[in-house]
Design an enzyme around this catalytic site. Structure first.
Site, PDB file in Angstrom:
ATOM      1  N   THR A  18     -74.010  21.691 -16.121  1.00 45.20           N
ATOM      2  CA  THR A  18     -73.757  22.304 -17.425  1.00 45.20           C
ATOM      3  C   THR A  18     -72.374  21.955 -17.951  1.00 45.20           C
ATOM      4  OG1 THR A  18     -72.988  24.346 -16.355  1.00 45.20           O
ATOM      5  CG2 THR A  18     -75.320  24.243 -16.996  1.00 45.20           C
ATOM      6  N   ARG A  19     -71.492  21.444 -17.095  1.00 42.92           N
ATOM      7  CA  ARG A  19     -70.148  21.069 -17.530  1.00 42.92           C
ATOM      8  C   ARG A  19     -69.537  20.118 -16.511  1.00 42.92           C
ATOM      9  NH1 ARG A  19     -66.067  26.113 -16.208  1.00 42.92           N
ATOM     10  NH2 ARG A  19     -66.691  26.443 -14.041  1.00 42.92           N
ATOM     11  N   ASN A  81     -74.760  17.532  -7.176  1.00 37.65           N
ATOM     12  CA  ASN A  81     -73.385  17.614  -7.645  1.00 37.65           C
ATOM     13  C   ASN A  81     -72.768  19.000  -7.492  1.00 37.65           C
ATOM     14  OD1 ASN A  81     -71.005  16.821  -9.521  1.00 37.65           O
ATOM     15  ND2 ASN A  81     -71.953  18.545 -10.579  1.00 37.65           N
ATOM     16  N   SER A 134     -66.461  13.567  -2.354  1.00 39.08           N
ATOM     17  CA  SER A 134     -65.094  13.558  -2.874  1.00 39.08           C
ATOM     18  C   SER A 134     -64.251  12.643  -1.996  1.00 39.08           C
ATOM     19  CB  SER A 134     -64.512  14.977  -2.841  1.00 39.08           C
ATOM     20  OG  SER A 134     -63.124  14.967  -3.110  1.00 39.08           O
ATOM     21  N   TYR A 147     -62.681  22.898   2.309  1.00 42.85           N
ATOM     22  CA  TYR A 147     -63.215  21.970   1.304  1.00 42.85           C
ATOM     23  C   TYR A 147     -63.262  20.554   1.861  1.00 42.85           C
ATOM     24  CZ  TYR A 147     -63.655  19.579  -3.228  1.00 42.85           C
ATOM     25  OH  TYR A 147     -64.074  18.794  -4.279  1.00 42.85           O
ATOM     26  N   THR A 149     -63.424  19.631   4.941  1.00 38.70           N
ATOM     27  CA  THR A 149     -64.468  19.594   5.962  1.00 38.70           C
ATOM     28  C   THR A 149     -65.851  19.477   5.336  1.00 38.70           C
ATOM     29  OG1 THR A 149     -63.110  20.896   7.480  1.00 38.70           O
ATOM     30  CG2 THR A 149     -65.476  20.839   7.922  1.00 38.70           C
ATOM     31  N   LYS A 151     -66.649  18.231   2.394  1.00 35.82           N
ATOM     32  CA  LYS A 151     -66.859  16.932   1.749  1.00 35.82           C
ATOM     33  C   LYS A 151     -67.019  15.819   2.780  1.00 35.82           C
ATOM     34  CE  LYS A 151     -66.901  18.548  -2.367  1.00 35.82           C
ATOM     35  NZ  LYS A 151     -68.132  18.520  -3.195  1.00 35.82           N
TER      36      LYS A 151
END
Length: 248
Positions: A18-19, A81, A134, A147, A149, A151
């Protein structure tokens, strides 16, 4: 001869679209000819026809898959995503924050791909999956342990599921964005010092925008990438190529 980049006749589900990066990925697939299903927890102002579900919860994943295949029975492209950042410093991290990170950033992706793949395999159809990870999956960042870990887990998930699903005609690849200005990272653009630092470090001499990630994702979904399996394309303007960058 058909244009191998043309996605006409394909249907794609893009989570968290949505963004930000997800919206740009959905636009890129749509511009290439695909029918695109957009997903989010809540729609942005003026948005309609968005599949709403909280994929951090198991029932949210099941609901999303059910509604997506009802809306597009020929769904054959999946872009994972949706994700977020809940970190604090490692010594202050608690189990709730860690579990929230893993639940949204890793667990839901795993089971969403599982449900998607089961449907395609049962119908003997081929497809493609793109996992958005990422550069944090390759390089650590301060106060980002959970985070990072999560990714890193997505990078390995891309390889593992590529091996598992290749015999069924389902390709799995990934895209690893670098520093991209989104609603989650917009604070960076408000700091002239940080912008100047990254403009020196990034070979493209600018911080990325969401649209920069669309081309690689669309490519991996297309027949042009039909001989590519288990790869993660880094889209970072060259941020991670060098160690230090230009000194001030």
């Amino acid at each position: 001869m058909k244009n191998p980049f043309d996605l006409t006749g394909h249907s794609a589900l893009v989570t968290g679209s949505t963004r930000g990066i997800g919206a740009a990925l959905a636009d890129g697939l749509q511009n290439a000819g695909a029918t695109v299903l957009r997903h989010g927890r809540t729609p942005e102002e003026g948005q309609t026809d968005v599949l709403l579900s909280d994929v951090s919860q198991p029932e949210g994943v099941d609901q999303l898959l059910k509604e997506a295949f009802e809306k597009a029975p020929g769904l054959d492209l999946l872009v994972c995503n949706a994700g977020s950042f809940y970190d604090t410093s490692f010594l202050e991290m608690d189990r709730d924050r860690f579990r929230r990170t893993m639940g949204l950033n890793v667990e839901h992706v795993y089971f969403l791909i599982q449900g998607f793949s089961k449907r395609l395999i049962a119908e003997r159809r081929s497809g493609a999956v793109v996992i958005i990870s990422s550069t944090n999956g390759f390089q650590a960042e301060n106060d980002s342990s959970a985070y990072d870990t999560s990714k890193g887990g997505l990078v390995m998930m891309t390889r593992s599921l590529a091996m598992t699903l290749a015999p069924h005609g389902i390709r799995v690849n990934g895209v690893a964005p670098g520093l991209i200005i989104t609603p989650l990272t917009s604070w960076i653009s408000k700091s002239p010092e940080k912008v100047a630092h990254y403009n020196r470090k990034i070979l493209a001499r600018r911080i990325g925008n969401a649209e920069d990630c669309a081309g690689a994702t669309t490519f991996l979904c297309s027949d042009a990438a039909s001989y590519i399996y288990g790869q993660t394309i880094v889209v970072d303007g060259g941020l991670t190529v060098g160690q230090i960058g230009d000194m001030p």
